[in-house]
Write a protein that holds these residues in place. Sequence first.
Motif, mmCIF file in Angstrom:
data_model
loop_
_atom_site.group_PDB
_atom_site.id
_atom_site.type_symbol
_atom_site.label_atom_id
_atom_site.label_comp_id
_atom_site.label_asym_id
_atom_site.label_seq_id
_atom_site.Cartn_x
_atom_site.Cartn_y
_atom_site.Cartn_z
ATOM 1 N N LEU A 204 43.525 43.554 44.043
ATOM 2 C CA LEU A 204 44.001 42.181 44.201
ATOM 3 C C LEU A 204 44.698 41.991 45.548
ATOM 4 O O LEU A 204 44.559 40.945 46.185
ATOM 5 C CB LEU A 204 44.950 41.826 43.052
ATOM 6 N N THR A 205 45.438 43.001 45.978
ATOM 7 C CA THR A 205 46.130 42.889 47.269
ATOM 8 C C THR A 205 45.139 42.936 48.416
ATOM 9 O O THR A 205 45.290 42.227 49.420
ATOM 10 C CB THR A 205 47.153 44.020 47.391
ATOM 11 N N ARG A 206 44.119 43.776 48.261
ATOM 12 C CA ARG A 206 43.138 43.934 49.347
ATOM 13 C C ARG A 206 42.382 42.660 49.599
ATOM 14 O O ARG A 206 42.041 42.338 50.752
ATOM 15 C CB ARG A 206 42.160 45.063 48.946
ATOM 16 N N PHE A 207 42.128 41.902 48.569
ATOM 17 C CA PHE A 207 41.378 40.657 48.718
ATOM 18 C C PHE A 207 42.283 39.433 48.708
ATOM 19 O O PHE A 207 41.843 38.333 48.423
ATOM 20 C CB PHE A 207 40.333 40.544 47.620
ATOM 21 N N ASN A 208 43.557 39.625 49.025
ATOM 22 C CA ASN A 208 44.515 38.527 49.262
ATOM 23 C C ASN A 208 44.681 37.595 48.052
ATOM 24 O O ASN A 208 44.785 36.376 48.186
ATOM 25 C CB ASN A 208 44.096 37.702 50.483
ATOM 26 N N PHE A 209 44.693 38.179 46.821
ATOM 27 C CA PHE A 209 45.040 37.381 45.656
ATOM 28 C C PHE A 209 46.531 37.124 45.630
ATOM 29 O O PHE A 209 47.328 37.896 46.176
ATOM 30 C CB PHE A 209 44.609 38.095 44.371
ATOM 31 N N GLY A 210 46.916 36.081 44.964
ATOM 32 C CA GLY A 210 48.324 35.695 44.939
ATOM 33 C C GLY A 210 49.166 36.592 44.027
ATOM 34 O O GLY A 210 48.677 37.462 43.296
ATOM 35 N N MET A 211 50.502 36.318 44.065
ATOM 36 C CA MET A 211 51.447 37.088 43.251
ATOM 37 C C MET A 211 51.280 36.813 41.763
ATOM 38 O O MET A 211 51.609 37.655 40.919
ATOM 39 C CB MET A 211 52.880 36.741 43.684
ATOM 40 N N GLY A 212 50.768 35.658 41.420
ATOM 41 C CA GLY A 212 50.572 35.319 40.006
ATOM 42 C C GLY A 212 49.633 36.280 39.305
ATOM 43 O O GLY A 212 49.823 36.635 38.135
ATOM 44 N N TRP A 213 48.573 36.707 40.027
ATOM 45 C CA TRP A 213 47.628 37.652 39.407
ATOM 46 C C TRP A 213 48.301 38.990 39.148
ATOM 47 O O TRP A 213 48.018 39.654 38.147
ATOM 48 C CB TRP A 213 46.417 37.845 40.314
ATOM 49 N N VAL A 214 49.181 39.388 40.050
ATOM 50 C CA VAL A 214 49.898 40.656 39.832
ATOM 51 C C VAL A 214 50.774 40.553 38.580
ATOM 52 O O VAL A 214 50.873 41.492 37.772
ATOM 53 C CB VAL A 214 50.739 41.007 41.067
ATOM 54 N N LEU A 215 51.414 39.393 38.393
ATOM 55 C CA LEU A 215 52.244 39.224 37.202
ATOM 56 C C LEU A 215 51.411 39.246 35.915
ATOM 57 O O LEU A 215 51.852 39.764 34.878
ATOM 58 C CB LEU A 215 53.006 37.897 37.296
ATOM 59 N N ILE A 216 50.182 38.704 35.999
ATOM 60 C CA ILE A 216 49.304 38.751 34.822
ATOM 61 C C ILE A 216 48.962 40.192 34.480
ATOM 62 O O ILE A 216 48.967 40.599 33.303
ATOM 63 C CB ILE A 216 48.051 37.911 35.084
ATOM 64 N N ILE A 217 48.634 40.999 35.507
ATOM 65 C CA ILE A 217 48.315 42.408 35.248
ATOM 66 C C ILE A 217 49.523 43.124 34.664
ATOM 67 O O ILE A 217 49.405 43.936 33.735
ATOM 68 C CB ILE A 217 47.852 43.084 36.548
ATOM 69 N N LEU A 218 50.699 42.842 35.184
ATOM 70 C CA LEU A 218 51.903 43.465 34.640
ATOM 71 C C LEU A 218 52.137 43.061 33.190
ATOM 72 O O LEU A 218 52.590 43.880 32.371
ATOM 73 C CB LEU A 218 53.115 43.088 35.502
ATOM 74 N N ALA A 219 51.832 41.809 32.856
ATOM 75 C CA ALA A 219 52.007 41.362 31.464
ATOM 76 C C ALA A 219 51.061 42.111 30.524
ATOM 77 O O ALA A 219 51.446 42.547 29.434
ATOM 78 C CB ALA A 219 51.767 39.855 31.371
ATOM 79 N N PHE A 220 49.786 42.288 30.978
ATOM 80 C CA PHE A 220 48.840 43.065 30.163
ATOM 81 C C PHE A 220 49.324 44.496 29.980
ATOM 82 O O PHE A 220 49.298 45.047 28.875
ATOM 83 C CB PHE A 220 47.458 43.058 30.816
#
Length: 1530
Positions: A204-220
Amino acid sequence: MATVDGTPIPPNAQAKVNGIVEQDAAKGVPVYNFDPDAPPQEKAAAANKNKQKLGLENNDVKTDAQEISVDTGNGGSVLPTITVEDVDKGGRDKKPTPQPVNTEKANEKRPDQPVSPTWPVSPTSLTGPETQVPGAMPARPAPEIPDWYKVGWRDVSGIDIAPAAEGDAKDKEILNLFISEQFYGEWYHNAALIVVAVLVTHFLTRFNFGMGWVLIILAFCNTYYSTSMTRTRRAARDDIQRELVKTRFSAEDEVESAEWMNSFLARFWLIYEPVLSRTIVASVDQVLSQNCPPFLESLRMSTFTLGTKAPRVDKVKTFPRTEDDVVLMEWWFSFTPNDTSEMTKKQKLSRVNPKVILSVRLGKGFASAAMPVLLEDMTFSGHLKVRMKLMTNFPHVQLVDLSFMEKPYFDYALKPLGGETFGFDVNNIPGLSAFIRDTVHSILGPMMYDPNVFTLNLEQMLSGEPIDTAIGVLQVTVQGARDLKGSKLGGGRPDPFVSLSINERAELAKTKWKANTVNPTWMETKFLLVNSLTENLMLRVLDYNDHRANTDLGFATFDLQALEQDATQENIELQILKEGKERGTIRFDVNFYPVLKPEKDAGGIETLPDTSKSDYSDIGRDTDQAPHLSEVGIVRLTVHQAKDLDSNKSMTGELNPFVKLYTASAPNHPIHVTRKVKHTNNPVWEDSTEFLCTDKASSVIIAKVIDDRDFLKDPVVGYMSIRLTDLLAAKQTGKDWWPLSRARSGKIRLTAEWKPLNMAGSLHGADQYLPPIGVVRLWLQRARDVKNVEAALGGKSDPYVRVQINNVTQGRTEVVNNNLNPEWDQIIYIPVHSLKETMLLECMDYQHLTKDRSLGYTELKVSDLAKPIEGGSGEFLYESTGVKEAEDAIKIGNNSFKGKLVYTAEFVPAYAVRGIHFESGPTELEQAAERTKAGSPDSSMGGTVVGDAEEDEEIDPEIAGAGVTASAPVDADAQTNGAAPGNNETNSVGATSSAGATAVEDEKRPEQQGIEMSKAELLQHQAGVVIFNVVRGHLHKKARLEVLLDDAYWPAFSTVRARSTNAQWEYIGEGVVKELDFSRVWLRLNDADEGDKDDVIAQWKGDTKAFLEKTLDGPTEFTLLHPDDEDKRSVVTIEARYLPVPIKLEPRESVNNQGNVRVELLDGHGIHGVDRGGKSDPFVVFHLNGQRVYKSQTKKKTLNPEWNESFTVQVPSRTGSNFLLEVFDWNQIEQAKSLGSCEIDLASLEPFTAVERTVSLSSAKHGDKGEVRLRLLFTPEIIAKARKNTSTFSTAGRALTQIGHIPTGAGKGVIHGVTGVFKRRNSQSSGSSNEVSELPAGVVSKPVDYADPGASAAAFPAAAAANGHGQNQEPGTLRVVVKDAKDLSTAEIKPYVVLRVGDKEQKTKHSSKTSTPEWNESFAFSAAPNTQPKLFAWVYDHKTLGKDKLLGSAEIDIWQHLKPGDVVPASDLSVELREGQGHLQLRLEYDADTPLSNRASRKSLHSLYDEKAPAVSPSRFSLSGRRRAADRDD
């Protein structure tokens, strides 16, 4: 060549054996061939491999009904591809003929299967079909569960599959095992989670996704980690808790472990789980296939198992301090199949987790795809409280109440996509697992979370009745609400309405909404069908909104269990609560009408009570053929199936049918809609519904069969309309198929069940009443050799005869105790209403404490005794055919007989009087419905709440106007052709009219051809039938109202128990009076059930003639008083009619034949002298029917004694009485000698006229010598009779009470409580304040009249009278005089009496051998009203050698018979002995001012004669003060 022990078998012998084997195989018997030289192990293995041939695991042979092979003999070579067969014809498939089994070939074809006593063969592994050519006809019917399903842990684990051979297949199995073990290793979960989280976040970081996606992964990741750790901790906690249970502290002894149960479950689970799984799949899979959503092709459960680990009971707690019939426990249980801590290595290798696979097929036809939905790793644990209510009948557990003390824990893995390998667990979605868990708790909470309970009625479940059947109707009248708190959005007041439900389940009814008010008034009545009274009625108040969801304003809860105590609850006010806060008050009424339960007749057949309307159409019908039912009740309709539906309107030729049921009164609102069955023209629904019917006779049922179309309008395939009465009658004949109208073909199977309601007028109401046509005079003489039902207890039956018509008791004889050949010689009169009636003469065994038992019965038809008068239209319409004398055998069931009944019967016609009827208004439910239609005062302000699915349907005018289309059923196999509307119609009005005309021709009724009589003319007739209409009552306690007439031995009739203290009976009963001027009426409220021991809580007594003068004019109120508390008043309203009957009474039936005889014993002359001096000491003894009723004083040394004594005796029948006078000579040492006797004729006495007679004495030894002068006065009076204890506990001669044989002293001293029941004084009063409380059964008391010259005690001193306040708490002297006893035994005995008051005992001397001993001994005890309340007495038979035998015992409440405040507290008692038989005569005297002295406490009354009396004021207990002067002969 085959050998036996090494010896070759000859070829011809082997050929014979093979021939026998082939013959057995041809007969269908599995035959096995073995090598004789093979070892036993191989033979057993071969037999075990071929046990499938026995079909033991085949589901088809487990039931009694199995399919049978049928060979039609059709030898054609072309096989049909489709065979269509009628399900009712029971088609049979052909089974292949069994052939001899060769074990060698079997060994080649089938590998060995593991055989274990603990793990049985899977049910599905042995039922699969043998390998067949594709497209061939099946060898047997398709199994209930397809063979490719995996059911049970054995199928899922594959334990029955043989190991793979050497090669790639075996390597593949080992590889899968290795990968599975590594993949599910405990350390790999968290490590994989870390790696996946790092890789995904890097992507996600490599392809410049936002911080929201990181929070979704952390929630999972957080959800997955928390779920995994929760399961791990719970498993560890279970292990720790299990170890603590094993070594628990002694302080926890109240909690028990259940290791013995867990050990049993662990072994039994492996056997039972495959069977349980198969049962679940068979039931659930059928439901899923029938309720498949339209967008799915199919929905099936292909795999189901609960795993190899059994549920576990962690601990159990028992509560011993409960009622005797209640068991209360708490269970801690868990189901943790993933916990392997207690498993062995072998169990871990074969462990199977719970798994459910649901095969969902999306799309249609070829464009469909299957998608498995996996549910596995289920875990459950909870803390459950179990309460069991026990009963005597099978299954001995009546109710089971279940309640979770805490919220149960459950976990699972649900993978809707990806299947077992790549499935994604939905619990990993953040928040979804908690949402599902909270949803489950919210549903189960109101049902079974403490304090709510979930009740299982095992008695109802195992009785065969449907579980959802209604037990009654709940009438809820919502009056109004006050001070509602709530407002609309944007301001304004609410528009409230009330929604009714049970335990917040589906909405059952709702009121109209009232516009813009916080104080609404509805006054609407709703009717709800309830299945149990253990639930709560929810009244939820809502704010009506037009275009959005209604707003909740709060709710109120009413516990339905309160209706068990009082079925009518009026003006109930409850607080409306929302979120724990008060939101107003709601007021409503609740009334419960239970269904009537069937009653057992003499033959043991259960039938509903006779509650039919007695209109003219019922008179001509046979009452045995047409069941009589109430007009108001619950109808249970069941739509079973349909056949040959018209499919012309369907393009595919297949229908998706369902049925809508309507009533003719509401043709646009269906009462029920069945489920939809897809793709069939012969659907099976088996769907039931119930509704309330207020008029059975006019109710019409409409059933529409409709084809379900997804997007188009659903067309009506066919319909039928039928009268409810025809539907109910057809069920009795077993024909329940009905043709469909407006269809080319088709028929529907529809049945109905009727359950009448117990409400005012439902039983013996005005609508059902038919006036009598006369009475039957039954002279019940005797019976011979009746059945003995008390032989096991060493006694005999206590028979009496009761006469029943339509299961209603119309008359009974008296009870003859302890006799198998009873002689009643009694005449009773039975009202009859039709020549169609049959009287049941049933011989019964009377039970004092329990219900009476039947000894057999015989029948008597009214048509054998009466016939119509040809062309008669005068005073009488019927006449007698003569007297019938019969000696009928008594039938005891199963065509067996025991004993004979001798009786004489004769019909006496009644006057054909018009106007013998009562006006009947609408029923309570109809009145409530009318009030609801009228509406509330502000009904114009508001409207009806309409939901989305409540739109009125359009009615086909052709169907609505077609009327009744079916009146007679058709055969199930008959071909039906469609009929135009109206072809099957019947004219119901015409049918009823014709039936009524036929009935009128059959029997003549006084309503049409009778004469008219005024009230004065009616009351001039002395004999007739009194007809009571018990309208209503306001009671202080719920009870039955009993009406007794004249002798009051049995009630004339009894109403049903009131459902409420505000009783609405409308019950009609009858009673026959023989002499109106002397007849008495006794109204009493009985709290006991009919047949049990009486418990009278209120009563009223009066003259029948005065009663009729009031009640003939209209309903009249009568006040019934409690015997002990006048403040407990009950008021009943009764209306009556009187039908004269010209009965000619025999002399013994007249009231002049019974009453009181006052006897004055004046003197004697010329008495025979037997003493040495030529004198005698005479005294006189009077006997009535063998019982001693009076004994005079003894006159010393005289032949011309003067007694001047008097007494009163009750005579039940002058014509049948044997009144004997006998004179004895008293002797101090030896027994008294008879000086002569004579019999007194009472039949010749004129009433109210005193007669002086001189009777001569006669003796077999002395001849005729001496005479006695008497004065007799007979006063007619109806004598009250009472039923006593059974022969097992009491003496014979129970038919009449013994109170009539106790003298009352100079004609005074009315025996309280029993003999004075029908005194004619103050007959109009409803009660008096000076009535004595009712004495216990078997105890008769009367005060001692010391003013009588013949009394046996002196008057008390003046000082005692002045200070006789009787409230002194200091102990006084209680003197008990033991007089005599009678009927102690049939053998000669030596009885004596033991008395005990407090801790002091006294004993009399034992008498000589006699059954009627006389002691006349007195004993003194120290007693006070508050310290020694009881007197105990035991009568023993003295044995010279051995232990004395107990003959009987008695328990006497002293202060119920003695009043310390009286001037002379003394009383004579006649006590019936318990635990034996006989009566004991006692006298109680009490001196409160004189403490007990130390003098001797026992003195003979005769020894007191010689004591010197004091000069002044004789002793209180001295008997010589008045007798010495009288005893002197000078």
